[in-house]
Design an enzyme around this catalytic site. Structure first.
Site, PDB file in Angstrom:
ATOM      1  N   ASP A  49     -59.893 -59.193  94.614  1.00 33.79           N
ATOM      2  CA  ASP A  49     -60.888 -58.093  94.555  1.00 33.79           C
ATOM      3  C   ASP A  49     -62.303 -58.458  94.123  1.00 33.79           C
ATOM      4  OD1 ASP A  49     -60.091 -56.948  92.665  1.00 33.79           O
ATOM      5  OD2 ASP A  49     -61.083 -55.352  92.854  1.00 33.79           O
ATOM      6  N   ASP A  88     -55.157 -58.246  96.826  1.00 37.42           N
ATOM      7  CA  ASP A  88     -55.497 -57.305  96.001  1.00 37.42           C
ATOM      8  C   ASP A  88     -55.427 -55.875  96.826  1.00 37.42           C
ATOM      9  OD1 ASP A  88     -55.425 -58.288  93.428  1.00 37.42           O
ATOM     10  OD2 ASP A  88     -57.544 -58.899  93.232  1.00 37.42           O
ATOM     11  N   LYS A 118     -51.555 -56.909  95.037  1.00 36.48           N
ATOM     12  CA  LYS A 118     -51.313 -56.569  93.861  1.00 36.48           C
ATOM     13  C   LYS A 118     -52.014 -55.195  93.269  1.00 36.48           C
ATOM     14  CE  LYS A 118     -55.140 -59.940  91.412  1.00 36.48           C
ATOM     15  NZ  LYS A 118     -56.051 -58.795  90.831  1.00 36.48           N
ATOM     16  N   GLU A 120     -53.909 -52.644  89.595  1.00 37.69           N
ATOM     17  CA  GLU A 120     -54.667 -53.707  88.083  1.00 37.69           C
ATOM     18  C   GLU A 120     -53.527 -52.189  87.625  1.00 37.69           C
ATOM     19  OE1 GLU A 120     -58.814 -53.682  87.663  1.00 37.69           O
ATOM     20  OE2 GLU A 120     -58.393 -54.782  88.441  1.00 37.69           O
ATOM     21  N   GLU A 187     -54.899 -60.600  81.902  1.00 40.83           N
ATOM     22  CA  GLU A 187     -56.631 -61.245  81.888  1.00 40.83           C
ATOM     23  C   GLU A 187     -57.238 -60.960  81.329  1.00 40.83           C
ATOM     24  OE1 GLU A 187     -58.742 -60.099  85.507  1.00 40.83           O
ATOM     25  OE2 GLU A 187     -60.470 -60.319  84.601  1.00 40.83           O
TER      26      GLU A 187
HETATM   27  O1  KIV Z   1     -60.176 -60.500  90.988  1.00 37.53           O
HETATM   28  C1  KIV Z   1     -59.296 -60.922  91.324  1.00 37.53           C
HETATM   29  O2  KIV Z   1     -59.949 -61.951  91.342  1.00 37.53           O
HETATM   30  C2  KIV Z   1     -58.497 -60.967  90.258  1.00 37.53           C
HETATM   31  C3  KIV Z   1     -58.031 -62.626  89.815  1.00 37.53           C
HETATM   32  C4  KIV Z   1     -59.687 -62.927  88.668  1.00 37.53           C
HETATM   33  C5  KIV Z   1     -57.026 -63.056  88.401  1.00 37.53           C
HETATM   34  O3  KIV Z   1     -57.861 -60.241  90.054  1.00 37.53           O
END
Ligand code: KIV
Length: 290
Positions: A49, A88, A118, A120, A187
């Site tokens: 994202d 994401d 993915k 968070e 991260e």
């Molecule tokens: O959104 C993204 O690109 C990420 C990476 C930096 C791991 O979450």
């Protein structure tokens, strides 16, 4: 595409099986053309994202929508054939409840063809990770610096600098690993914490600003090739300067258009050797002006 032929995609279990083994290479991709160029060299293509900031110029990732992630995710799947593609889940699409997360993740999986999502969060997202993985949706977890929580944390600072924070990060890592995540992005955290997490949890860690102790590394591709103009974080290494090359190409194109050097005969249809501008034009003059 054959499920067993030479071009079959790297699978989620193969990524999970890299724990402590061959390092995992991951780059972000937001479109088909970039995905095609990166595909032969990476194990994971992450449709992050971060595209909200990198492509759309938002100040944070918070305005990114599920529809945006689906459009970009589908383009990256179309542009690649070998890498495992992870998309994401954007802010607001999964935090409220596991059921919301399932609906968002199911849309992403079915409308893009990606292999995993993915999200968070650590301890507070463990139930959601378990809900998704228990229903067939592979999850790449993401702890440490969490850009979707930047309003709460007040900035993009590295984590794990004191013992209490280090303990929180370890608890987060154990919670999402225990909930069934197949790997975890670490991260922006200090090296000793990334090292301890990598040593103590049974799934691969993929670091970004989290030291070489991790089982793999990820960077935002545009940062890596000099296409982002904002402050470059300390953990980014620039392997190319496409920003400088793009500016130089635009400058050369502008000069050649203004002087009439472009297009040339070889760029014209049916012009023979007679391709030249109608009349010389000075700066500020328009067609027909004396
Ligand atoms: O959104 C993204 O690109 C990420 C990476 C930096 C791991 O979450």
């Amino acid at each position: 595409m054959s499920a067993t032929g030479p071009n079959r995609r790297i699978t989620v279990p193969e990524i999970a099986g890299r724990k402590g083994g061959e390092r995992i290479v991951c780059l972000t991709a937001y479109n088909a053309a970039t995905a095609k160029l990166l595909d032969p060299f990476v194990d994971l293509l992450l449709v992050g994202d971060s595209l909200g900031m990198v492509l759309y110029g938002f100040e944070t990732t918070l305005p990114v929508t599920l529809d945006m992630m689906i459009l970009h995710g589908a383009a990256v799947v179309r542009g690649s054939e070998r890498a495992c593609v992870v998309v994401d889940l954007p802010f607001g699409s999964y935090q409220h409840s596991p059921a919301d997360a399932f609906r968002a993740a199911a849309r992403v999986m079915s409308e893009t063809g990606c292999a995993a999502v993915k999200l968070e969060g650590g301890v507070e997202m463990a139930d959601t990770v378990a809900f998704l993985t228990g229903r067939g949706i592979p999850v790449l977890a993401h702890i440490g610096l969490q850009p979707q929580s930047v309003m709460k944390t007040g900035g993009y600072r590295a984590r794990g600098k004191d013992e209490a924070d280090a303990a929180r990060l370890m608890a987060d890592a154990k919670a999402v690993a225990g909930a069934g995540a197949f790997a975890i992005v670490l991260e922006g955290m200090v090296e000793p914490v990334a090292r301890r997490i990598t040593t103590e949890i049974p799934i691969p860690t993929i670091g970004i600003g989290a030291s070489p102790a991790c089982d793999g590394q990820v960077l935002v591709t545009e940062d890596m090739v000099g296409l982002t103009q904002n402050v470059t974080p300390r953990f980014v290494r620039r392997y190319a300067d496409f920003g400088r090359d793009l500016a130089a190409a635009a400058k050369a194109f502008a000069r050649e258009v203004r002087t009439g050097e472009f297009p040339r005969a070889e760029h014209c249809y049916g012009a023979g050797s007679n391709a030249r501008p109608l009349a010389p034009r000075g700066p500020g003059k328009r067609a027909g002006e004396q």
